[in-house]
Structure formats: structure tokens, C-alpha cells
Scaffold this motif. Structure first.
Motif, mmCIF file in Angstrom:
data_model
loop_
_atom_site.group_PDB
_atom_site.id
_atom_site.type_symbol
_atom_site.label_atom_id
_atom_site.label_comp_id
_atom_site.label_asym_id
_atom_site.label_seq_id
_atom_site.Cartn_x
_atom_site.Cartn_y
_atom_site.Cartn_z
ATOM 1 N N UNK A 45 2.908 8.078 -27.964
ATOM 2 C CA UNK A 45 3.296 7.338 -26.764
ATOM 3 C C UNK A 45 2.252 7.549 -25.669
ATOM 4 N N UNK A 46 1.786 6.450 -25.088
ATOM 5 C CA UNK A 46 0.810 6.562 -23.998
ATOM 6 C C UNK A 46 1.532 6.975 -22.729
ATOM 7 N N UNK A 47 0.879 7.814 -21.948
ATOM 8 C CA UNK A 47 1.449 8.221 -20.667
ATOM 9 C C UNK A 47 1.224 7.098 -19.667
ATOM 10 N N UNK A 48 2.227 6.806 -18.862
ATOM 11 C CA UNK A 48 2.029 5.735 -17.888
ATOM 12 C C UNK A 48 3.088 5.722 -16.807
ATOM 13 N N UNK A 49 2.887 4.829 -15.835
ATOM 14 C CA UNK A 49 3.841 4.649 -14.740
ATOM 15 C C UNK A 49 4.796 3.531 -15.107
ATOM 16 N N UNK A 50 6.091 3.815 -15.047
ATOM 17 C CA UNK A 50 7.038 2.738 -15.334
ATOM 18 C C UNK A 50 7.239 1.891 -14.077
ATOM 19 N N UNK A 51 8.032 0.849 -14.229
ATOM 20 C CA UNK A 51 8.240 -0.119 -13.149
ATOM 21 C C UNK A 51 8.734 0.555 -11.861
ATOM 22 N N UNK A 52 9.722 1.446 -11.974
ATOM 23 C CA UNK A 52 10.291 2.077 -10.778
ATOM 24 C C UNK A 52 9.284 2.975 -10.062
ATOM 25 N N UNK A 53 8.533 3.760 -10.844
ATOM 26 C CA UNK A 53 7.533 4.653 -10.250
ATOM 27 C C UNK A 53 6.463 3.834 -9.526
ATOM 28 N N UNK A 54 6.051 2.729 -10.150
ATOM 29 C CA UNK A 54 4.999 1.899 -9.555
ATOM 30 C C UNK A 54 5.504 1.185 -8.301
ATOM 31 N N UNK A 55 6.730 0.662 -8.385
ATOM 32 C CA UNK A 55 7.306 -0.009 -7.210
ATOM 33 C C UNK A 55 7.449 0.967 -6.042
ATOM 34 N N UNK A 56 7.743 2.205 -6.352
ATOM 35 C CA UNK A 56 7.852 3.230 -5.315
ATOM 36 C C UNK A 56 6.508 3.432 -4.608
ATOM 37 N N UNK A 57 5.413 3.402 -5.386
ATOM 38 C CA UNK A 57 4.062 3.527 -4.808
ATOM 39 C C UNK A 57 3.775 2.324 -3.901
ATOM 40 N N UNK A 58 4.106 1.118 -4.395
ATOM 41 C CA UNK A 58 3.863 -0.096 -3.596
ATOM 42 C C UNK A 58 4.646 -0.041 -2.289
ATOM 43 N N UNK A 59 5.861 0.484 -2.365
ATOM 44 C CA UNK A 59 6.718 0.523 -1.175
ATOM 45 C C UNK A 59 6.278 1.623 -0.200
ATOM 46 N N UNK A 60 6.151 2.834 -0.713
ATOM 47 C CA UNK A 60 5.859 3.982 0.157
ATOM 48 C C UNK A 60 4.418 3.959 0.665
ATOM 49 N N UNK A 61 3.469 3.688 -0.237
ATOM 50 C CA UNK A 61 2.054 3.763 0.140
ATOM 51 C C UNK A 61 1.557 2.486 0.810
ATOM 52 N N UNK A 63 3.641 -0.206 1.847
ATOM 53 C CA UNK A 63 4.617 -0.853 2.733
ATOM 54 C C UNK A 63 5.227 -2.138 2.206
ATOM 55 N N UNK A 64 5.178 -2.371 0.900
ATOM 56 C CA UNK A 64 5.762 -3.596 0.349
ATOM 57 C C UNK A 64 7.288 -3.451 0.267
ATOM 58 N N UNK A 65 7.984 -4.537 0.557
ATOM 59 C CA UNK A 65 9.447 -4.485 0.543
ATOM 60 C C UNK A 65 10.079 -5.592 -0.303
ATOM 61 N N UNK A 66 9.293 -6.577 -0.680
ATOM 62 C CA UNK A 66 9.831 -7.740 -1.395
ATOM 63 C C UNK A 66 9.959 -7.428 -2.891
ATOM 64 N N UNK A 67 11.202 -7.337 -3.362
ATOM 65 C CA UNK A 67 11.451 -6.957 -4.766
ATOM 66 C C UNK A 67 10.768 -7.887 -5.758
ATOM 67 N N UNK A 192 -5.000 -3.996 5.669
ATOM 68 C CA UNK A 192 -6.200 -3.161 5.860
ATOM 69 C C UNK A 192 -5.897 -1.711 6.227
ATOM 70 N N UNK A 193 -4.845 -1.493 7.041
ATOM 71 C CA UNK A 193 -4.493 -0.133 7.476
ATOM 72 C C UNK A 193 -4.043 0.714 6.273
ATOM 73 N N UNK A 194 -3.149 0.160 5.450
ATOM 74 C CA UNK A 194 -2.666 0.884 4.257
ATOM 75 C C UNK A 194 -3.811 1.171 3.296
ATOM 76 N N UNK A 195 -4.671 0.175 3.139
ATOM 77 C CA UNK A 195 -5.810 0.339 2.232
ATOM 78 C C UNK A 195 -6.710 1.484 2.700
ATOM 79 N N UNK A 196 -7.013 1.478 3.991
ATOM 80 C CA UNK A 196 -7.900 2.500 4.562
ATOM 81 C C UNK A 196 -7.282 3.896 4.412
#
Length: 212
Positions: A45-61, A63-67, A192-196
């Protein structure tokens, strides 16, 4: 991951990655394995980020909120569609997400917005995305009517061949004329702010690391 394996992986990903240098790739690999946790590759099994873990990164890091949009971004990163983002999909995905050229970002955004993958953004898809991404305003009017009007206005501006849907050619032409239309149907790229902030945090001073 042992040092030799890490070096081999870093070299391989750097070679195929247009927008990150070797040091940056190594930082992203380290971050990936920190996020995944101390999971060893076992039973094939390859190690990876599942949907929930990745969505958490998009949201927390970022600032995405649109499901709906976050789900589509996950699918864009998960190129082999196995429900899990591998280390290579992580590095290549972030390459476009953070530093892609306008051409790469147009292709990425169009694919995010093409919900059913048929090569067009239909009126129905526009309606669903705009309804999902616009703030719900309390009003006596039927909000769906306002969104339908917005879809018609958007089509008028972007549908160059007047066939009632957006092809990539329509979308590309509209974005080249007005780059603000790149994310016309919802924010799917970092501001740009989140990216920086992300890059400053992840790509620390190379002197803090031992050479690969």
C-alpha cells in the motif's frame, strides 16, 4: 525513509518538476511524510493523504471553505484517482497550485470547474458552483433566480462561440482578456498571502538542513 531513498526520490521529483528546486522538493517531501505520520509502506500500500487530510490542509493552510471546490482540487491532485495523494502527486500538484504559469493554472482551474469531466463547463455546473460559493444572503427573492441571472451574465462574457456552455477555448480566451475570470466559479488557487506564508514556513533556510 532512509537517507539514500530520500535522495533518490528528491532527485527523481526535481528532474520532473518545473517550478521547485531540489531543496524545495526535499522540504515538500519532508512535510508530506510529517503530514502522513509515521506510516510505513507495507502490504504494497502506498502512503498518501486521503481526502479528509488533504481538505484539512486546503482549509487550514489556504483558507478554502467551499466543499465542492475542495473536493475537485483533491481530484486534480489525485491524478490516478485512487482516493489518495501520493508524494509525487503532492509535489507535482503543489508545483502548479503555488507557482504554475497562467497556462498551467488555466488548465487546472478549468478541470476543477468541469465537474463531470466532459470537457465543458455547462450551465448546470456553473449554477451548482456559484450557488455553493456565494454567501447565502437573507432576502425575500428566490436566491436561485439571482444565480441563474449570474450564470447568464457569465455566459455572455465568456461563451465566445455562443453554444450555451464553456469549452476550454472559450475559457482561455476570456481569462486572457480578463485574468480575474481565472477563478470565476470559485476560489481553487491560494491567495498570495497564504501562498507566501506557506512557502516561508516550508522552505526554510537551507543551512538549517544537512546537505542531501
Amino acid at each position: 525513509m532512509n537517507r539514500k531513498k530520500l535522495q533518490k526520490l528528491t532527485d527523481s521529483l526535481t528532474k520532473n518538476c518545473k517550478h521547485f528546486n531540489k531543496f524545495e522538493v526535499k522540504c515538500l517531501i519532508n512535510l508530506f511524510y510529517n503530514l502522513v505520520g509515521d506510516v510505513t509502506e507495507r502490504q504494497g500500500l502506498a502512503v498518501g493523504l486521503d481526502r479528509n487530510a488533504f481538505r484539512n490542509i486546503l482549509h487550514v493552510t489556504f483558507g478554502m471553505t467551499d466543499d465542492m471546490i475542495m473536493d475537485r482540487v483533491f481530484r486534480e491532485f489525485d491524478k490516478d484517482n485512487d482516493g489518495c495523494i501520493t508524494v509525487s502527486e503532492w509535489v507535482y500538484g503543489l508545483s502548479v497550485f503555488l507557482r504554475g504559469t497562467l497556462e498551467e493554472k488555466m488548465k487546472y482551474c478549468f478541470d476543477v470547474f468541469d465537474l463531470n469531466g466532459d470537457g465543458f463547463i455547462s450551465k448546470e455546473e456553473m449554477f451548482h458552483m456559484l450557488k455553493d460559493s456565494l454567501l447565502k444572503q437573507p432576502s425575500e427573492e428566490d436566491p436561485d433566480e439571482g444565480i441563474k441571472d449570474l450564470v447568464e451574465i457569465t455566459l455572455k462574457k465568456m461563451d465566445h462561440d455562443h453554444d450555451g456552455k464553456l469549452s476550454f477555448t472559450d475559457y482561455e480566451q476570456a481569462v486572457r482578456e480578463e485574468t480575474l475570470l481565472l477563478e470565476a466559479f470559485g476560489p481553487c488557487l491560494p491567495d498570495p498571502k497564504s501562498q507566501k506564508e506557506f512557502e516561508a514556513q516550508v522552505f526554510k533556510d537551507p543551512n538549517e538542513f544537512n546537505e542531501v
